[in-house]
Design a protein around this motif. Sequence first.
Motif, short mmCIF file in Angstrom:
data_model
loop_
_atom_site.label_atom_id
_atom_site.label_comp_id
_atom_site.label_asym_id
_atom_site.label_seq_id
_atom_site.Cartn_x
_atom_site.Cartn_y
_atom_site.Cartn_z
N GLN A 89 0.11 -3.53 11.17
CA GLN A 89 0.89 -3.69 9.96
C GLN A 89 0.53 -2.75 9.04
N HIS A 90 -0.82 -2.27 8.99
CA HIS A 90 -1.36 -1.15 7.94
C HIS A 90 -0.63 0.22 8.58
N ARG A 91 -0.80 0.44 10.03
CA ARG A 91 -0.30 1.62 10.61
C ARG A 91 1.36 1.78 10.07
N TYR A 93 3.07 0.44 7.53
CA TYR A 93 3.18 0.79 6.25
C TYR A 93 2.87 2.31 6.14
N ARG A 94 1.68 2.60 6.64
CA ARG A 94 1.32 4.06 6.39
C ARG A 94 2.56 5.09 6.91
N LYS A 95 3.14 4.61 7.99
CA LYS A 95 4.42 5.52 8.43
C LYS A 95 5.37 5.67 7.64
N SER A 246 0.74 -0.98 -5.23
CA SER A 246 -0.52 -0.47 -4.58
C SER A 246 -0.42 0.99 -4.95
N ILE A 247 0.49 1.86 -5.09
CA ILE A 247 0.56 3.26 -5.42
C ILE A 247 0.30 3.40 -6.68
N LEU A 248 0.68 2.39 -7.66
CA LEU A 248 0.41 2.62 -9.05
C LEU A 248 -0.94 2.33 -9.23
N ALA A 250 -3.56 2.46 -6.94
CA ALA A 250 -4.39 3.33 -6.31
C ALA A 250 -4.24 5.05 -7.04
N GLY A 251 -3.26 5.28 -7.63
CA GLY A 251 -2.84 6.74 -8.17
C GLY A 251 -2.98 6.66 -9.56
N HIS A 252 -2.62 5.94 -10.47
CA HIS A 252 -2.63 5.98 -11.76
C HIS A 252 -4.15 6.46 -12.60
N ASP A 314 -18.02 5.55 -3.19
CA ASP A 314 -18.45 5.05 -1.78
C ASP A 314 -16.91 4.42 -1.24
N LEU A 315 -16.87 4.49 0.26
CA LEU A 315 -15.65 3.93 0.82
C LEU A 315 -15.99 3.07 1.98
N ALA A 316 -15.72 1.70 1.64
CA ALA A 316 -16.42 0.79 2.97
C ALA A 316 -15.20 0.31 3.49
N ARG A 317 -15.36 -0.04 4.93
CA ARG A 317 -14.56 -0.91 5.74
C ARG A 317 -15.31 -1.89 6.52
N LYS A 318 -14.76 -2.98 6.89
CA LYS A 318 -15.51 -4.05 7.67
C LYS A 318 -15.03 -4.24 8.97
N PHE A 374 -10.95 11.93 -1.41
CA PHE A 374 -9.70 11.32 -0.72
C PHE A 374 -9.92 10.39 0.26
N GLY A 375 -11.28 10.16 0.76
CA GLY A 375 -11.54 9.30 1.73
C GLY A 375 -11.28 10.12 3.34
N GLY A 376 -11.18 9.31 4.17
CA GLY A 376 -10.73 9.65 5.54
C GLY A 376 -10.47 8.73 6.42
N GLY A 377 -9.88 9.27 7.70
CA GLY A 377 -9.62 8.50 8.90
C GLY A 377 -8.10 7.79 8.37
N ASN A 378 -8.00 6.76 9.18
CA ASN A 378 -6.50 6.08 8.95
C ASN A 378 -6.53 5.44 7.53
N ARG A 379 -7.40 5.63 6.64
CA ARG A 379 -7.14 4.97 5.26
C ARG A 379 -7.34 6.11 4.26
N ARG A 380 -7.67 7.21 4.72
CA ARG A 380 -7.34 8.46 3.90
C ARG A 380 -6.12 8.14 2.81
N CYS A 381 -6.54 8.54 1.51
CA CYS A 381 -5.49 8.55 0.55
C CYS A 381 -4.05 9.15 0.63
N ILE A 382 -3.28 8.47 0.56
CA ILE A 382 -1.87 8.63 0.81
C ILE A 382 -1.37 9.71 -0.27
C1 HEM Z 1 -7.46 12.14 -7.93
C2 HEM Z 1 -6.92 11.21 -7.47
C3 HEM Z 1 -7.13 10.16 -6.59
C4 HEM Z 1 -8.15 10.04 -5.78
C5 HEM Z 1 -9.77 10.48 -6.09
C6 HEM Z 1 -7.82 9.07 -4.53
C7 HEM Z 1 -8.95 8.61 -3.81
C8 HEM Z 1 -8.50 7.36 -2.82
C9 HEM Z 1 -9.64 7.00 -1.88
C10 HEM Z 1 -10.87 7.45 -1.75
C11 HEM Z 1 -8.82 6.38 -1.08
C12 HEM Z 1 -9.44 5.38 -0.16
C13 HEM Z 1 -9.74 6.22 1.19
C14 HEM Z 1 -10.31 5.66 2.25
O1 HEM Z 1 -10.93 4.47 2.33
O2 HEM Z 1 -10.87 6.36 3.12
C15 HEM Z 1 -7.60 6.21 -1.39
C16 HEM Z 1 -6.57 5.37 -0.90
C17 HEM Z 1 -5.38 5.55 -1.43
N1 HEM Z 1 -4.75 6.20 -2.32
FE1 HEM Z 1 -5.78 7.64 -3.57
N2 HEM Z 1 -6.57 8.84 -4.82
C18 HEM Z 1 -6.11 9.60 -5.87
C19 HEM Z 1 -4.58 9.47 -6.20
C20 HEM Z 1 -3.71 8.70 -5.65
C21 HEM Z 1 -2.43 8.64 -6.11
C22 HEM Z 1 -1.84 9.64 -7.08
C23 HEM Z 1 -1.84 7.78 -5.26
C24 HEM Z 1 -0.45 7.72 -4.91
C25 HEM Z 1 0.77 8.14 -6.00
C26 HEM Z 1 -2.74 7.38 -4.20
C27 HEM Z 1 -2.38 6.43 -3.37
C28 HEM Z 1 -3.40 5.77 -2.33
C29 HEM Z 1 -3.06 4.77 -1.63
C30 HEM Z 1 -1.73 3.88 -1.33
C31 HEM Z 1 -4.38 4.61 -0.70
C32 HEM Z 1 -4.53 3.46 0.08
C33 HEM Z 1 -4.31 4.11 1.60
C34 HEM Z 1 -4.55 3.13 2.74
O3 HEM Z 1 -5.29 2.01 2.61
O4 HEM Z 1 -4.01 3.11 3.89
N3 HEM Z 1 -4.05 7.79 -4.66
N4 HEM Z 1 -7.35 7.12 -2.52
#
Ligand code: HEM
Length: 435
Positions: A89-91, A93-95, A246-248, A250-252, A314-318, A374-382
Amino acid sequence: MPIPKGPRFGLGTTLSYIRNPYGFFERSVRRYGQPFGCHTMGGPLVLSGRPEDVRDIFRADPMIFEPWNTDVLKPVLGSNSVILTSGTQHREYRKLLIPPFHGQRMRSYAQRMATAAHDCASKWHEGEDFRAYNFTQSVSLEVILDTVFGVTDPVVRSGLKALLPELLNLGNGLPMFLKFLRLPVVPSWRRFIAVRKQTDELIGQLIRDRTSSDDRGDDILSMLLEAEYDDGSRMDESEVRDQLLSILSAGHETTAIAMAWTLYWLHRHPEKLNRLLEDISEQAPTGDPEALTQIPYLDAVVNESLRIHPVLPDLARKLCQDAELMGCKLKAGTAVGAVAFLTHRDPEIYEDPDEWIPERFLDRKFSPFEFYPFGGGNRRCIGAAFASFEAKVVLGTVLRAYRFELLDNRPLSVERRHITLMPRGGVRMRYHGHR
Ligand code: HEM
């Protein structure tokens, strides 16, 4: 299969992790080395900032992981959120979510990001004091409303501007952590339910209007509505709503924090600010927002701020199955975490790691296991490309046009805000008018 030695996660350790995460990480490494383990209220957790351990986590088969301790986010984000789902499901959504955030797409947002920066700056009066974080937060919300939600109707816009920040704040309240407080008699839960209902109504209306109109914009909501699963079907209204929130969420604040830190560091080092201003006047003389994003020193300045103060330390997964990672045989249910704060301050990778030196990003390229804000792998920040693009446009625009003075001209510690770390006090500055 015991986890490696580490601090006992009693109440004291939990509080020290919450109040002073940097101190907690530093003390743990000094005493136990890396990786180190802790027994947390959310179960066993193994942490490391060594690049080889980080690579193990980011390169592991994504199917062995699920999100860790994210249940608290469910009331705000909804159960379909990309952040809360795992596995197939996660894969899926990311697509659907990744294409709208492609670097190339950002170019069409450049002008709107610059306009948002000027609009928010136009509220200042000469000599007025302000908090950089409040300014960057307003800009980042305007940008999300424009480019992600695509809201043009002034009534809907002002409704969302009031509701969304309150929803995120209430989403950090006690009832999220202590489920037994989720009762109508608890004022903060009652308010949360009311705000969430109003937000859902506004977003639901926005989605329905956009779906029924032929006039699709180039905003991310419009693209999400068109995005198709492999079988040709599309996300339903509640799925789209959950991804938007979620975008809001994670991104705001993340982007606002990164921009506030960068304003702080540039004004702590006037010689670096001058170098940046010279580069801007040479490489983007008209202030063209897209040209700003191409300035290498501006990129280095933003990266160096994300290095020294990763917004998520820090970025954790279980683990959902037994696995061998970081040289440890770990049981299902154990969480593993990459500690960006430790990696980013490792003197073996970064000379004088506690100094803010943007030039290091011009001299060398760091691997995704040495620098990973911005993290890494399959959860890297979108939104990584989006955030970095926005930071460069907004900072380049305001620095080129306006003069500021740093009032907090001393080392700033961090303050927890939800799961992020922001500069304590929000960076107090004074506005000195046009350049
Ligand atoms: C400087 C700004 C930002 C930082 C430092 C940041 C950092 C991160 C980090 C560390 C993660 C987790 C990665 C992991 O677990 O490996 C993440 C996930 C995520 N970020 Fe960002 N982020 C930023 C801005 C944004 C923006 C602007 C958006 C969208 C508009 C966004 C959307 C997301 C989403 C949707 C996820 C979840 C991805 C997933 O679980 O597959 N982020 N972000």
